[in-house]
Enzyme design. Structure first.
Site, PDB file in Angstrom:
ATOM      1  CE1 TYR A 190       7.446  -6.919   2.042  1.00  0.00           C
ATOM      2  CE2 TYR A 190       7.066  -7.298   4.384  1.00  0.00           C
ATOM      3  CZ  TYR A 190       6.602  -6.904   3.137  1.00  0.00           C
ATOM      4  OH  TYR A 190       5.297  -6.500   2.979  1.00  0.00           O
ATOM      5  NE  ARG A 192       6.256  -9.209  13.324  1.00  0.00           N
ATOM      6  CZ  ARG A 192       5.001  -8.758  13.268  1.00  0.00           C
ATOM      7  NH1 ARG A 192       4.512  -8.258  12.146  1.00  0.00           N
ATOM      8  NH2 ARG A 192       4.223  -8.802  14.333  1.00  0.00           N
TER       9      ARG A 192
END
Length: 357
Positions: free
Chosen positions: A181, A229
């Site tokens: 992403y 993350r």
């Protein structure tokens, strides 16, 4: 005493055990709004005895959604239902966390059970953004190269999303910089060919992730933990490496990040992942050891003894489960029994509590 069922304190927050729910997209929202599905889905894990429940990737901008059915936090209108969910989680003794996300070039795609691939603008999709103009795969949209103004808007959106998350009652915020992403796309030399301050050198490629983390930390309470993350490796030649992850973790810790959630892969379609039980645990262990920052381990962790060993051996501070919790939402209570620990059974379920054999 079980290491897995010992409390974990990060800043001013204490988790009742070292078991958490990893973010899992449900593709069940309308206009970013949570609903009863999300309440029951996330609430079940809280009644199942985990210490931390992290929501799915929650988009900080409408164009940052993976699919049109993703959760969002770009509007104040998203707050009330999320608050209902966090109130329920906290009433069960667990802690609610939120993953703040922007999908970048992997946005505007169909739900997995609808076949994946690009959603056209005619069918409700939207133009996607990325560091460079290369799509993730042939059936994904071609991203528009982000301008300086686009980058500034994304940083501000993460900060605004964090403010709304606080209003919604979340006690842990996680910045999503993994799985291909937007932030991961900037980190990787395989997907970032920019020639400005956000591309080229390692320092430039990590700039956006660091700026987002700093912006979220600035609005997130001092007593509340901040996670990031990352994909610790890309599983592809010439890509982001575990050594890069250690260096990034050092920088993030200096910015006030409290834990690195250590996943991997997802940024390039030609990745070659060596999947096996606990295959990502060594990433968490290496980052924890060399960057001197707490970590979470994820990835094919399914057995109580396996999770216990990860924490007891100092490989990670927290174990996050995903698919195993979909199969067994009360995995934590069963693990407590297996390890001879005391699980936090809801009063309503005490009649079914497992007894020592």
């Amino acid at each position: 005493m079980s290491a897995l069922f010992s409390p974990l304190t990060l800043r001013g927050l204490t988790l009742r055990n070292r078991i958490g729910v990893a973010p899992m997209c449900q593709y069940s929202a309308v206009d970013g709004q949570a609903n009863d599905w999300h309440l029951v889905h996330l609430g079940a894990f809280a009644t199942g005895g985990v210490g931390l429940v992290i929501s799915e990737a929650t988009a900080v901008l409408p164009e940052g959604r993976i699919s049109p059915a993703d959760l969002g936090i770009w509007s104040d209108a998203h707050v009330p239902m999320l608050r209902r969910i966090t109130d329920f989680i906290h009433a069960q003794g667990a802690v609610a966390g939120i993953q703040l996300a922007h999908a970048g070039r992997k946005a505007s795609t169909r739900r997995p059970w609808d076949g994946g691939g690009m959603v056209s603008e005619a069918d409700g999709g939207w133009p996607v953004l990325g560091p460079s103009a290369t799509p993730f795969a042939a059936d994904y949209p071609v991203p528009h190269v982000m301008s300086g103004a686009d980058i500034t808007a994304v940083i501000e959106a993460f900060a605004s999303g964090a403010r709304r998350a606080l209003a919604a009652g979340f006690k842990v915020a996680e910045v999503h910089a993994a799985h291909g992403y937007l932030l991961n796309e900037f980190l990787s030399p395989l997907t970032n060919d920019r020639r400005d301050d956000y591309g080229g050198s390692f320092e430039n490629r990590i700039r956006l992730t660091c700026e987002v983390a700093a912006a979220v930390r600035a609005v997130w309470p001092d007593e509340a933990p901040l996670f990031v993350r990352i994909s610790a490796t890309e599983w592809a030649n010439g890509g982001w490496s575990l050594e890069d992850s250690v260096q990034l973790a050092v920088r993030l810790a200096a910015l006030g990040v409290d834990l690195i959630d250590s996943s991997s892969g997802g940024n390039v379609a030609h990745q070659q992942i060596d999947v096996r039980p606990g295959y990502q645990v060594p990433f968490a262990a290496r980052i924890r050891r060399d960057a001197h920052v707490p970590t979470a381990a994820v990835g094919l962790i399914t057995e109580a003894a396996q999770a216990e060993a990860i924490v007891a051996n100092g490989e990670a501070d927290l174990v996050l489960l995903a698919r195993e919790l979909l199969r067994h939402p009360r995995w934590a209570l069963e693990a407590a029994h297996a390890l001879g620990a005391t699980g936090d059974w809801p009063s309503q379920y005490l009649r079914a509590r497992l007894r020592p054999s």
